[in-house]
Scaffold this motif. Structure first.
Motif, PDB file in Angstrom:
ATOM      1  N   ALA A  29       0.821  -1.209   0.000  1.00  0.00           N
ATOM      2  CA  ALA A  29       0.000   0.000   0.000  1.00  0.00           C
ATOM      3  C   ALA A  29       0.859   1.265   0.000  1.00  0.00           C
ATOM      4  O   ALA A  29       2.027   1.260   0.399  1.00  0.00           O
ATOM      5  CB  ALA A  29      -0.926   0.005   1.207  1.00  0.00           C
ATOM      6  N   GLN A  30       0.245   2.354  -0.393  1.00  0.00           N
ATOM      7  CA  GLN A  30       0.906   3.655  -0.468  1.00  0.00           C
ATOM      8  C   GLN A  30       0.900   4.347   0.897  1.00  0.00           C
ATOM      9  O   GLN A  30      -0.032   4.185   1.695  1.00  0.00           O
ATOM     10  CB  GLN A  30       0.175   4.528  -1.476  1.00  0.00           C
ATOM     11  N   GLY A  31       1.940   5.124   1.180  1.00  0.00           N
ATOM     12  CA  GLY A  31       1.952   5.955   2.368  1.00  0.00           C
ATOM     13  C   GLY A  31       0.996   7.116   2.248  1.00  0.00           C
ATOM     14  O   GLY A  31       0.603   7.530   1.147  1.00  0.00           O
ATOM     15  N   GLY A  32       0.598   7.685   3.386  1.00  0.00           N
ATOM     16  CA  GLY A  32      -0.346   8.786   3.394  1.00  0.00           C
ATOM     17  C   GLY A  32       0.257  10.086   2.887  1.00  0.00           C
ATOM     18  O   GLY A  32       1.456  10.350   3.029  1.00  0.00           O
ATOM     19  N   ALA A  33      -0.587  10.928   2.311  1.00  0.00           N
ATOM     20  CA  ALA A  33      -0.182  12.253   1.826  1.00  0.00           C
ATOM     21  C   ALA A  33      -0.059  13.218   3.002  1.00  0.00           C
ATOM     22  O   ALA A  33      -0.572  12.981   4.095  1.00  0.00           O
ATOM     23  CB  ALA A  33      -1.208  12.775   0.830  1.00  0.00           C
ATOM     24  N   ASN A  34       0.615  14.356   2.760  1.00  0.00           N
ATOM     25  CA  ASN A  34       0.662  15.389   3.795  1.00  0.00           C
ATOM     26  C   ASN A  34      -0.565  16.295   3.696  1.00  0.00           C
ATOM     27  O   ASN A  34      -1.454  16.090   2.865  1.00  0.00           O
ATOM     28  CB  ASN A  34       1.979  16.173   3.737  1.00  0.00           C
ATOM     29  N   GLN A  35      -0.621  17.320   4.554  1.00  0.00           N
ATOM     30  CA  GLN A  35      -1.794  18.201   4.609  1.00  0.00           C
ATOM     31  C   GLN A  35      -2.072  18.922   3.299  1.00  0.00           C
ATOM     32  O   GLN A  35      -3.199  19.355   3.040  1.00  0.00           O
ATOM     33  CB  GLN A  35      -1.604  19.229   5.712  1.00  0.00           C
ATOM     34  N   ASN A  36      -1.050  19.067   2.467  1.00  0.00           N
ATOM     35  CA  ASN A  36      -1.209  19.758   1.185  1.00  0.00           C
ATOM     36  C   ASN A  36      -1.569  18.822   0.040  1.00  0.00           C
ATOM     37  O   ASN A  36      -1.642  19.250  -1.110  1.00  0.00           O
ATOM     38  CB  ASN A  36       0.081  20.509   0.850  1.00  0.00           C
ATOM     39  N   GLY A  37      -1.776  17.559   0.346  1.00  0.00           N
ATOM     40  CA  GLY A  37      -2.151  16.596  -0.673  1.00  0.00           C
ATOM     41  C   GLY A  37      -0.995  16.044  -1.466  1.00  0.00           C
ATOM     42  O   GLY A  37      -1.215  15.348  -2.467  1.00  0.00           O
ATOM     43  N   VAL A  38       0.251  16.336  -1.053  1.00  0.00           N
ATOM     44  CA  VAL A  38       1.411  15.753  -1.739  1.00  0.00           C
ATOM     45  C   VAL A  38       1.494  14.282  -1.349  1.00  0.00           C
ATOM     46  O   VAL A  38       1.558  13.954  -0.160  1.00  0.00           O
ATOM     47  CB  VAL A  38       2.708  16.488  -1.362  1.00  0.00           C
ATOM     48  N   PRO A  39       1.479  13.360  -2.301  1.00  0.00           N
ATOM     49  CA  PRO A  39       1.295  11.940  -1.976  1.00  0.00           C
ATOM     50  C   PRO A  39       2.487  11.312  -1.272  1.00  0.00           C
ATOM     51  O   PRO A  39       3.626  11.776  -1.382  1.00  0.00           O
ATOM     52  CB  PRO A  39       1.058  11.286  -3.341  1.00  0.00           C
ATOM     53  N   GLY A  63      -2.473  -4.934   2.408  1.00  0.00           N
ATOM     54  CA  GLY A  63      -2.211  -3.743   3.203  1.00  0.00           C
ATOM     55  C   GLY A  63      -3.121  -2.572   2.881  1.00  0.00           C
ATOM     56  O   GLY A  63      -3.684  -2.474   1.785  1.00  0.00           O
ATOM     57  N   GLY A  64      -3.253  -1.677   3.847  1.00  0.00           N
ATOM     58  CA  GLY A  64      -4.059  -0.473   3.690  1.00  0.00           C
ATOM     59  C   GLY A  64      -3.198   0.772   3.553  1.00  0.00           C
ATOM     60  O   GLY A  64      -2.100   0.866   4.113  1.00  0.00           O
ATOM     61  N   LYS A  65      -3.690   1.756   2.825  1.00  0.00           N
ATOM     62  CA  LYS A  65      -2.995   3.024   2.644  1.00  0.00           C
ATOM     63  C   LYS A  65      -2.904   3.770   3.979  1.00  0.00           C
ATOM     64  O   LYS A  65      -3.838   3.746   4.785  1.00  0.00           O
ATOM     65  CB  LYS A  65      -3.735   3.875   1.618  1.00  0.00           C
ATOM     66  N   GLY A  66      -1.788   4.452   4.211  1.00  0.00           N
ATOM     67  CA  GLY A  66      -1.650   5.273   5.402  1.00  0.00           C
ATOM     68  C   GLY A  66      -2.607   6.447   5.393  1.00  0.00           C
ATOM     69  O   GLY A  66      -2.972   6.973   4.328  1.00  0.00           O
ATOM     70  N   GLN A  67      -3.018   6.880   6.571  1.00  0.00           N
ATOM     71  CA  GLN A  67      -3.955   7.995   6.692  1.00  0.00           C
ATOM     72  C   GLN A  67      -3.283   9.297   6.269  1.00  0.00           C
ATOM     73  O   GLN A  67      -2.142   9.567   6.610  1.00  0.00           O
ATOM     74  CB  GLN A  67      -4.450   8.095   8.134  1.00  0.00           C
ATOM     75  N   ASP A  68      -4.017  10.120   5.512  1.00  0.00           N
ATOM     76  CA  ASP A  68      -3.487  11.395   5.028  1.00  0.00           C
ATOM     77  C   ASP A  68      -3.436  12.437   6.147  1.00  0.00           C
ATOM     78  O   ASP A  68      -4.262  12.433   7.069  1.00  0.00           O
ATOM     79  CB  ASP A  68      -4.356  11.936   3.898  1.00  0.00           C
ATOM     80  N   GLY A  69      -2.480  13.360   6.037  1.00  0.00           N
ATOM     81  CA  GLY A  69      -2.384  14.452   6.980  1.00  0.00           C
ATOM     82  C   GLY A  69      -3.477  15.491   6.776  1.00  0.00           C
ATOM     83  O   GLY A  69      -4.067  15.600   5.700  1.00  0.00           O
ATOM     84  N   GLY A  99       6.440  -4.508   0.325  1.00  0.00           N
ATOM     85  CA  GLY A  99       6.524  -3.386   1.251  1.00  0.00           C
ATOM     86  C   GLY A  99       5.577  -2.251   0.911  1.00  0.00           C
ATOM     87  O   GLY A  99       5.237  -2.023  -0.260  1.00  0.00           O
ATOM     88  N   GLY A 100       5.152  -1.526   1.951  1.00  0.00           N
ATOM     89  CA  GLY A 100       4.331  -0.338   1.790  1.00  0.00           C
ATOM     90  C   GLY A 100       5.177   0.926   1.761  1.00  0.00           C
ATOM     91  O   GLY A 100       6.309   0.951   2.255  1.00  0.00           O
ATOM     92  N   GLY A 101       4.649   1.983   1.204  1.00  0.00           N
ATOM     93  CA  GLY A 101       5.371   3.244   1.081  1.00  0.00           C
ATOM     94  C   GLY A 101       5.395   4.032   2.382  1.00  0.00           C
ATOM     95  O   GLY A 101       4.540   3.871   3.252  1.00  0.00           O
ATOM     96  N   GLY A 102       6.378   4.914   2.526  1.00  0.00           N
ATOM     97  CA  GLY A 102       6.484   5.773   3.691  1.00  0.00           C
ATOM     98  C   GLY A 102       5.537   6.951   3.620  1.00  0.00           C
ATOM     99  O   GLY A 102       5.143   7.407   2.540  1.00  0.00           O
ATOM    100  N   GLY A 103       5.149   7.479   4.798  1.00  0.00           N
ATOM    101  CA  GLY A 103       4.263   8.631   4.859  1.00  0.00           C
ATOM    102  C   GLY A 103       4.997   9.930   4.534  1.00  0.00           C
ATOM    103  O   GLY A 103       6.163  10.113   4.873  1.00  0.00           O
TER     104      GLY A 103
END
Length: 238
Positions: A29-39, A63-69, A99-103
């Motif tokens: 799964a992908q890591g979560g984006a930051n508050q500005n939507g940058v993935p 796996g599940g995607k990390g929660q966005d900021g 492996g999953g991506g970092g936030g």
């Protein structure tokens, strides 16, 4: 074939009678984006062929995607993405892990965010936080920096660490949660990705978290790091 999508739980697959070989493709799964939507970082895609027995039961974790900021202090970075895993129920033998991506951090570098197709996790852009290796979880730099991603053999460490699959596979519980499959939770900094070895978290909103490592015990392997977006997925073909 049968495809398993993210459900937030561990699923099972029973090998059909008279089937002696299967192909598994696992995507982290992908890591979560930051508050500005940058993935956040992208998950690995791992594929291999495996010898099995009719009636054998496999455990499957997508796996599940990390929660966005979001725009709130200590909530602005993304949680780590969860790894995707398949293992034999009898003996808990791991077959494959993607492996999953970092936030993503608020203002940080993009170095090492994507999951690796190798077995070692990524250290993120701040190397004082250690990535996992040999199936261990990732660490963090200090208590304010979120959680490391879980590995196959051990949980991550830090604030809101990811939990390894054989202990339930939950993402780290934090201001922004990590994805199911061992993703680390996020505070000021992004959470590390889960995987065969966990990624480290970032550091104080100045650097993004590392992606998780991967594993493939099959033949005819096709392995790529940093390719999959969104939730993880597993397809079993025969």
């Amino acid at each position: 074939s049968q495809t398993f999508s993210f459900t937030g739980g561990i699923q099972s697959f029973t090998v059909p009678n008279c089937v002696g070989s299967i192909t598994i493709q696992a995507s982290g799964a992908q890591g979560g984006a930051n508050q500005n939507g940058v993935p956040g970082g992208l998950g690995a895609i791992m594929q291999g062929d495996f010898v099995v027995s009719g009636g054998e039961v496999l455990q499957v974790l997508a796996g599940g995607k990390g929660q966005d900021g979001i725009s709130q202090s200590y909530f602005r970075s993304g949680g780590g993405g969860g790894g995707s895993f398949v293992w034999r129920q009898n003996g808990n033998q791991l077959l494959i892990a993607a492996g999953g991506g970092g936030g993503r951090d608020v203002g940080g570098s993009t170095d090492q965010m994507d999951a690796s197709s190798g077995t070692t996790g990524q250290p993120g852009a701040f190397p004082s936080a250690s990535a996992g290796n040999g199936g261990t979880g990732g660490s963090n730099f200090n208590g304010n920096d979120g959680g490391g991603g879980a590995g196959w053999n051990s949980n991550g460490t830090g604030t809101g660490p990811g939990i390894r699959p054989l202990s339930g596979g939950q993402g780290g519980s934090n201001n922004r949660n990590g994805g199911f499959g061992g993703g680390g939770g996020a505070t000021n900094a992004g959470g590390g990705g889960g995987g065969y070895s966990g990624g480290s978290c970032g550091q104080n909103s100045n650097s993004s978290a590392g992606g998780g490592g991967s594993f493939n015990g099959g033949t005819n392997q096709q392995n790529t790091g940093g390719q999959h977006s969104g939730d993880g997925q597993i397809t079993i073909s025969w």
